[in-house]
Scaffold this motif. Sequence first.
Motif, PDB file in Angstrom:
ATOM      1  N   ILE A 148       4.544  -3.256  14.122  1.00 49.97           N
ATOM      2  CA  ILE A 148       3.240  -3.194  13.454  1.00 49.97           C
ATOM      3  C   ILE A 148       2.174  -3.790  14.376  1.00 49.97           C
ATOM      4  O   ILE A 148       2.289  -4.931  14.817  1.00 49.97           O
ATOM      5  CB  ILE A 148       3.263  -3.968  12.124  1.00 49.97           C
ATOM      6  CG1 ILE A 148       4.345  -3.428  11.192  1.00 49.97           C
ATOM      7  CG2 ILE A 148       1.892  -3.906  11.455  1.00 49.97           C
ATOM      8  CD1 ILE A 148       4.132  -2.025  10.739  1.00 49.97           C
ATOM      9  N   THR A 152      -2.252  -6.641   8.350  1.00 49.98           N
ATOM     10  CA  THR A 152      -1.661  -6.084   7.130  1.00 49.98           C
ATOM     11  C   THR A 152      -2.114  -6.805   5.867  1.00 49.98           C
ATOM     12  O   THR A 152      -1.832  -6.332   4.766  1.00 49.98           O
ATOM     13  CB  THR A 152      -0.123  -6.136   7.215  1.00 49.98           C
ATOM     14  OG1 THR A 152       0.288  -7.501   7.344  1.00 49.98           O
ATOM     15  CG2 THR A 152       0.376  -5.323   8.402  1.00 49.98           C
ATOM     16  N   ARG A 161      -1.391 -10.702  10.189  1.00 53.10           N
ATOM     17  CA  ARG A 161      -0.335  -9.692  10.360  1.00 53.10           C
ATOM     18  C   ARG A 161       0.973 -10.329   9.908  1.00 53.10           C
ATOM     19  O   ARG A 161       1.701 -10.918  10.696  1.00 53.10           O
ATOM     20  CB  ARG A 161      -0.285  -9.245  11.822  1.00 53.10           C
ATOM     21  CG  ARG A 161       0.594  -8.052  12.084  1.00 53.10           C
ATOM     22  CD  ARG A 161       0.215  -7.293  13.368  1.00 53.10           C
ATOM     23  NE  ARG A 161      -0.166  -8.152  14.452  1.00 53.10           N
ATOM     24  CZ  ARG A 161       0.384  -8.164  15.676  1.00 53.10           C
ATOM     25  NH1 ARG A 161       1.366  -7.328  15.943  1.00 53.10           N
ATOM     26  NH2 ARG A 161      -0.040  -8.964  16.608  1.00 53.10           N
ATOM     27  N   ILE A 174       4.290   5.111  12.825  1.00 54.67           N
ATOM     28  CA  ILE A 174       3.772   4.163  11.835  1.00 54.67           C
ATOM     29  C   ILE A 174       2.295   4.426  11.616  1.00 54.67           C
ATOM     30  O   ILE A 174       1.550   4.660  12.568  1.00 54.67           O
ATOM     31  CB  ILE A 174       3.973   2.708  12.310  1.00 54.67           C
ATOM     32  CG1 ILE A 174       5.456   2.409  12.528  1.00 54.67           C
ATOM     33  CG2 ILE A 174       3.386   1.727  11.290  1.00 54.67           C
ATOM     34  CD1 ILE A 174       5.712   1.059  13.132  1.00 54.67           C
ATOM     35  N   LYS A 175       1.870   4.389  10.363  1.00 53.36           N
ATOM     36  CA  LYS A 175       0.439   4.497  10.088  1.00 53.36           C
ATOM     37  C   LYS A 175       0.068   3.610   8.902  1.00 53.36           C
ATOM     38  O   LYS A 175       0.886   3.334   8.019  1.00 53.36           O
ATOM     39  CB  LYS A 175       0.034   5.946   9.839  1.00 53.36           C
ATOM     40  CG  LYS A 175       0.623   6.585   8.606  1.00 53.36           C
ATOM     41  CD  LYS A 175       0.107   8.019   8.451  1.00 53.36           C
ATOM     42  CE  LYS A 175       0.709   8.699   7.216  1.00 53.36           C
ATOM     43  NZ  LYS A 175       0.199  10.075   7.046  1.00 53.36           N
ATOM     44  N   ASN A 176      -1.183   3.189   8.915  1.00 49.30           N
ATOM     45  CA  ASN A 176      -1.735   2.366   7.852  1.00 49.30           C
ATOM     46  C   ASN A 176      -2.375   3.281   6.813  1.00 49.30           C
ATOM     47  O   ASN A 176      -3.346   3.970   7.102  1.00 49.30           O
ATOM     48  CB  ASN A 176      -2.766   1.401   8.439  1.00 49.30           C
ATOM     49  CG  ASN A 176      -3.356   0.491   7.390  1.00 49.30           C
ATOM     50  OD1 ASN A 176      -2.948   0.504   6.232  1.00 49.30           O
ATOM     51  ND2 ASN A 176      -4.341  -0.296   7.779  1.00 49.30           N
ATOM     52  N   GLU A 186      -1.887  -4.150   3.038  1.00 45.24           N
ATOM     53  CA  GLU A 186      -1.922  -2.740   3.429  1.00 45.24           C
ATOM     54  C   GLU A 186      -0.618  -2.053   3.024  1.00 45.24           C
ATOM     55  O   GLU A 186       0.446  -2.693   2.945  1.00 45.24           O
ATOM     56  CB  GLU A 186      -2.107  -2.610   4.941  1.00 45.24           C
ATOM     57  CG  GLU A 186      -3.346  -3.288   5.488  1.00 45.24           C
ATOM     58  CD  GLU A 186      -4.633  -2.658   4.977  1.00 45.24           C
ATOM     59  OE1 GLU A 186      -5.669  -3.354   4.984  1.00 45.24           O
ATOM     60  OE2 GLU A 186      -4.618  -1.491   4.558  1.00 45.24           O
ATOM     61  N   THR A 187      -0.702  -0.767   2.762  1.00 40.83           N
ATOM     62  CA  THR A 187       0.494   0.048   2.522  1.00 40.83           C
ATOM     63  C   THR A 187       0.858   0.735   3.834  1.00 40.83           C
ATOM     64  O   THR A 187       0.037   1.416   4.441  1.00 40.83           O
ATOM     65  CB  THR A 187       0.241   1.102   1.435  1.00 40.83           C
ATOM     66  OG1 THR A 187      -0.050   0.428   0.200  1.00 40.83           O
ATOM     67  CG2 THR A 187       1.458   1.991   1.245  1.00 40.83           C
ATOM     68  N   ILE A 188       2.082   0.521   4.287  1.00 42.73           N
ATOM     69  CA  ILE A 188       2.529   0.995   5.598  1.00 42.73           C
ATOM     70  C   ILE A 188       3.464   2.185   5.414  1.00 42.73           C
ATOM     71  O   ILE A 188       4.414   2.123   4.627  1.00 42.73           O
ATOM     72  CB  ILE A 188       3.251  -0.132   6.358  1.00 42.73           C
ATOM     73  CG1 ILE A 188       2.308  -1.328   6.539  1.00 42.73           C
ATOM     74  CG2 ILE A 188       3.764   0.364   7.714  1.00 42.73           C
ATOM     75  CD1 ILE A 188       3.013  -2.601   6.975  1.00 42.73           C
ATOM     76  N   CYS A 189       3.194   3.249   6.137  1.00 44.89           N
ATOM     77  CA  CYS A 189       4.055   4.432   6.123  1.00 44.89           C
ATOM     78  C   CYS A 189       4.744   4.536   7.480  1.00 44.89           C
ATOM     79  O   CYS A 189       4.098   4.391   8.518  1.00 44.89           O
ATOM     80  CB  CYS A 189       3.229   5.684   5.855  1.00 44.89           C
ATOM     81  SG  CYS A 189       4.156   7.229   6.015  1.00 44.89           S
TER      82      CYS A 189
END
Length: 316
Positions: A148, A152, A161, A174-176, A186-189
């Motif tokens: 990451i 976040t 973070r 990875i994307k925010n 934050e939601t992390i994909c």
Amino acid sequence: MIEEEMPNIVLCAETHFTLNISESEINIVGYNHIRCDSHSRHTRGVLIYTHKAIECKVVYNNSINNNLWCIVIKTLNNTIKWQIGLVYHSPNSSDAEFIKYIGEILEEYFSENENNVIGDFNINVNLQSTYTNQLSHTFATTSMHQLINFNTRVTETSQTRIDLLYSNSDEIEIKNMENQRISDHETICFNLPVQKRHTMRIYEFRVFCNNYTKENLIALLRNYNFMEANDCDIGLKVQAINSILCDIMGMLTYEKRVQIKLVNKWYDRKLNELNKLKYELFKLAKNTNEWDNYNHTKRHYKKSIKIKRNNLWKIK
């Protein structure tokens, strides 16, 4: 969010779920779930949703001393072979104990396979500290590194973070998902590759000074007016000079993330072969119900890991 994105797996940290929350209240159509509940409705707890098309088994599900909540699952589909750990660490408990618990879980369950550990670690890796260094080293000994690269948890007064993803793969996307933000986190994909695993390696940042020469240093120093600090007290003078030198070294050097093979590190080929033997004896014991050889090898394997790792710390 699930209806919009249709993810295969959803990992939820700090659910606030207790045993008083019924299964029917958290069911989502089309998904199975695994929960590790908190003792309080105000904090803690983790939860994993897996799409019913994803075959998986629960490898670990436990909370430890109101410090760590953890679930580890292993996917079983032919095209998806990953082991995924979800963690939550309480900010009101010891970081040192948390890292110790994580290390023990990594040793027991993450010595092979394609591995990811994600969650709310509540250790801010934006800041260099004893605990961030220990956390990085603990994961690096199992060939896992943190991916990451954005904050976040963002509030009006801070940006940290603390939601992290450690993996032994560089091929994870990875994307925010800013439009799916929950609370102040934050939601992390992240998307996982379905095959190919890297050989054992470790990453570290190294400083390169290709542009550094005595002549370049002197030339840059001449561009600064040191006389401006004459009227300051000694403490401010030191700060001013230190700031100038940091600026100059930033111009003459650069930091680069490099990959290093784990040559002569504590997890060597002998340990790897011993781990394979342990696994073969485990499969044999399941069929024959003769567990003595497996238990002996497992104890030997765990003892060898501790000895090797302790020797590495002594060398450092």
